[in-house]
Design an enzyme around this catalytic site. Structure first.
Site, short mmCIF file in Angstrom:
data_model
loop_
_atom_site.label_atom_id
_atom_site.label_comp_id
_atom_site.label_asym_id
_atom_site.label_seq_id
_atom_site.Cartn_x
_atom_site.Cartn_y
_atom_site.Cartn_z
N CYS A 191 -10.13 -7.63 -5.77
CA CYS A 191 -8.71 -7.31 -5.98
C CYS A 191 -8.60 -5.85 -6.40
CB CYS A 191 -8.12 -8.18 -7.08
SG CYS A 191 -8.38 -9.95 -6.90
N HIS A 195 -6.20 -2.63 -5.41
CA HIS A 195 -5.07 -2.42 -6.32
C HIS A 195 -5.41 -1.58 -7.55
CE1 HIS A 195 -2.69 -4.99 -3.80
NE2 HIS A 195 -3.63 -5.90 -3.84
N ARG A 234 0.83 -15.72 -3.27
CA ARG A 234 0.48 -14.33 -2.94
C ARG A 234 -1.02 -14.10 -3.07
NH1 ARG A 234 -0.37 -10.82 -0.59
NH2 ARG A 234 0.54 -8.75 -0.36
N CYS A 238 -3.73 -12.49 -0.20
CA CYS A 238 -4.73 -11.44 -0.43
C CYS A 238 -6.12 -11.92 -0.02
CB CYS A 238 -4.77 -11.04 -1.91
SG CYS A 238 -3.45 -9.92 -2.37
#
Lengths: 277, 105
Positions: A191, A195, A234, A238
């Site tokens: 992740c 991000h 969500r 991803c």
């Protein structure tokens, strides 16, 4: 062993170890500071707007759309569902503090009796079960509408997720943190790769959002979904993008990830529901 | 058709069938074993939250090929599925030690 005698490697290892062992509060400080330094022209609260804090063109389109937000009907339905009594006459309000108003900012919370993270959606379903109603599917539909309505009552309140001083709560937080930084899927991405390290840069034509502020605006209406969806939905998207298999909504792993991410956004205003591409 | 011709034709058919199996050395039971291994590895990768989305479709393709008695294809799909899950497990193992390298500095 020689490599460990290299002073640079030694210092790097110490730095990593210090970060791994950091307290949640220290993590949050480092996390927020990282974004504040990288995007020094953006106010901290602005990160609640996700990618629209970074991309001016996308923001102008988004603001134009916000005059008539696509989730408006769903939000009204959510309010109606929230206020509709169960068959036993009770309401959702009876299950929550402050009658379920202005509490979104405190979720997810850690239940020290059961030693597990309780997300708002989980609490909604537990309320239903407690009142002899069937639980709702977690990723979309009515649960997202009810959650959206509850989030709307918290608009502007600062995210205020707490971690009780227990081994189990800290362990849940650490598990969420580890998942966030761990590479997954055939594409071998974490992740954090998108991000944190690449936030603000492009993946194909899309700007990658910052992890800071990601939890403040859920549930979101995604144009791609043409409906409201929860944060766990969500997460699925991803994982699919990096060719990993999505996990069960409200699994311990997803709940812990939400716990970590929400804690990182502590202090940022709740602004959900929101619309996204 | 004469009896000798019939025997020769049948022999040729048997030879072609058996050689197609023996030449590649893939039998039905080997395919079944390969699929079972792939499924086991898939479960193992899921247990550590590292399942790759590429593995399961390959197992499905292997099963479909097995039904069609395309043993070579089926075996190849199962092997690829196992390879994907093996890599996923390796990733899980490596990341146990390396995840912290992604922390913001």
């Amino acid at each position: 062993m020689k490599i460990f005698l290299n002073p640079f490697v030694f210092i790097a290892l110490i730095a990593v170890t210090v970060n791994v062992m950091a307290t949640p509060e220290e993590d949050k400080k480092t996390f927020q500071q990282f974004y504040s330094e990288r995007f020094s022209n953006i106010d901290l609260d602005e990160f609640s707007n996700g990618v629209y804090a970074l991309d001016k063109d996308a923001r102008s389109q988004w603001e134009a759309m916000s005059d008539f937000p696509p989730y408006e009907d769903a939000l009204e339905e959510g309010e109606e569902l929230f206020n509709t009594p169960f068959e036993n006459g009770n309401h959702y309000a009876s299950c929550f503090q402050n009658d379920g108003q202005n509490i979104r900012q405190n979720y997810p919370l850690f239940d020290t009796q059961r030693n597990t993270v309780v997300t708002l959606e989980l609490a909604i379903n537990e309320c239903r079960i407690h009142n002899n109603e069937q639980p709702l599917p977690y990723k979309k539909g009515d649960i997202a509408k009810i959650s959206a309505y509850m989030a709307s009552t918290s608009e502007g309140s600062a995210t205020n997720v707490s971690i009780p001083d227990t081994k189990e709560a800290l362990s849940a937080y650490q598990a969420g943190k580890q998942f966030f930084y761990t590479k997954h899927g055939q594409l071998n991405f974490s992740c954090a790769n998108c991000h944190v390290q690449y936030a603000g840069r492009k993946a194909r034509s899309e700007t990658l959002s910052t992890a800071l502020g990601q939890t403040t605006h859920f549930p979101v209406y995604r144009l791609k979904w043409e409906a409201l969806g929860t944060l766990h939905r969500r997460f699925d998207s991803c994982l699919i993008n990096i060719r990993a298999t999505p996990l069960e909504a409200q699994s311990e792993t997803y709940k812990n990830l939400e716990y970590f991410l929400s804690y990182m956004s502590n202090g940022l205003p709740i602004n959900g529901p929101a619309s996204r591409k | 058709m004469k009896k000798s011709q019939l025997i020769r034709t049948l022999g040729l058919v048997v030879f072609i069938i058996s050689s197609s199996v023996l030449a590649h050395g893939i039998t039905q039971s080997q395919v079944e074993q390969a699929i079972a291994t792939a499924e086991k590895l898939l479960i193992q990768s899921a247990q550590v939250d590292h399942q790759w989305s590429t593995a399961e479709p390959l197992i499905k393709q292997a099963k479909k090929a097995l039904q069609l008695k395309q043993y070579e294809n089926a075996y190849s799909f199962a092997q690829k599925a196992s390879q994907q899950s093996t890599l996923a497990l390796k990733q899980a193992d490596t990341e146990q030690a390396n995840w912290a390298l992604n922390l913001p500095k």
